[in-house]
Design an enzyme around this catalytic site. Structure first.
Site, PDB file in Angstrom:
ATOM      1  CG  ASP A   1      36.448  35.102  59.637  1.00 23.08           C
ATOM      2  OD1 ASP A   1      36.672  36.250  60.066  1.00 23.08           O
ATOM      3  OD2 ASP A   1      35.974  34.881  58.508  1.00 23.08           O
TER       4      ASP A   1
ATOM      5  CG  ASP B   1      35.363  32.731  54.902  1.00 21.77           C
ATOM      6  OD1 ASP B   1      34.945  33.300  53.872  1.00 21.77           O
ATOM      7  OD2 ASP B   1      35.706  33.351  55.917  1.00 21.77           O
TER       8      ASP B   1
ATOM      9  CG  ASP C   1      32.192  39.428  58.058  1.00 23.32           C
ATOM     10  OD1 ASP C   1      30.989  39.535  58.330  1.00 23.32           O
ATOM     11  OD2 ASP C   1      33.045  40.270  58.394  1.00 23.32           O
TER      12      ASP C   1
END
Length: 215
Positions: A14, A170, A16
């Protein structure tokens, strides 16, 4: 299903909150921008509510809080504010640059964000050369995490079976997307493990710990 009989062949990151610390900056932009439309939303609230979800969901949530529709130029103006703040403030996640420089497996990036935002974030943090040609956006498939379509698309384009992919995420929607795609998932949880994190997910608190999970 994740193929435990063969070693991983691809790491899918990922962006961000995983490679770049952009979510805090984006939350600040949300808070500042919606105030001009009569909505009081702190940066902390924006971060908690909007982490890992689609822009469409975020806009609908603001309209619900506001009790009326947003003007057509709201998203364009918001993204312009985000871009300015990212240019000024964005930093890589701790250890991100060192980690990708040392990674021994092929890797790619798959993000809910549009390409222009991904590339801005990677350029500002000096990560872009490491991912050039291997960046996939949910806008490519018009499906957003927690839907697994983006991760499956990235694996297909990279020529790797989903069962031999490791997803590094995250957010909970990203984790759910990786699991739904049949991939091994490693969750970067720098500030405490999400209360709904599935037991099957391996958790790290710093990107330097990732290499131990790529076996």
């Amino acid at each position: 299903m994740n193929d435990s009989t063969h070693p991983p062949a691809l790491v899918i990151f990922d962006c961000d909150g995983t490679l770049v610390d952009s979510e805090v900056v984006a939350a600040q932009a949300w808070s500042e921008h919606v105030a001009g439309y009569g909505v009081q939303l702190s940066a902390e609230e924006a971060l908690a509510r909007f982490r890992g979800v689609s822009m469409t969901w975020c806009l609908a949530h603001i309209e619900e809080l506001r009790g009326s529709s947003l003007p057509q130029d709201f998203e364009q103006d918001l993204r312009a504010l985000m871009a300015r703040l990212l240019e000024q403030q964005l930093q890589p996640i701790n250890g991100a640059l060192e980690m990708v420089e040392q990674l021994h497996l092929p890797f790619a990036l798959a993000s809910n964000a549009p390409h222009h935002k991904i590339e801005l974030c990677l350029r500002v943090t000096r990560l872009l050369p490491h991912f050039a040609g291997r960046i996939f956006s949910a806008y490519d498939v018009q499906r957003w995490k927690p839907d697994p379509a983006l991760f499956l698309f990235a694996a297909e384009r990279m020529g790797v079976d989903p069962g031999r992919c490791v997803v590094v995420e995250d957010s909970l929607p990203g984790v759910q997307a990786g699991l739904a795609a049949g991939m091994k998932v490693v969750a970067l949880q720098e500030h405490g493990v999400h209360q709904d994190m599935p037991d099957s997910v391996q958790v790290i608190t710093h990107l330097s710990q990732l290499h131990a999970h790529l076996v």
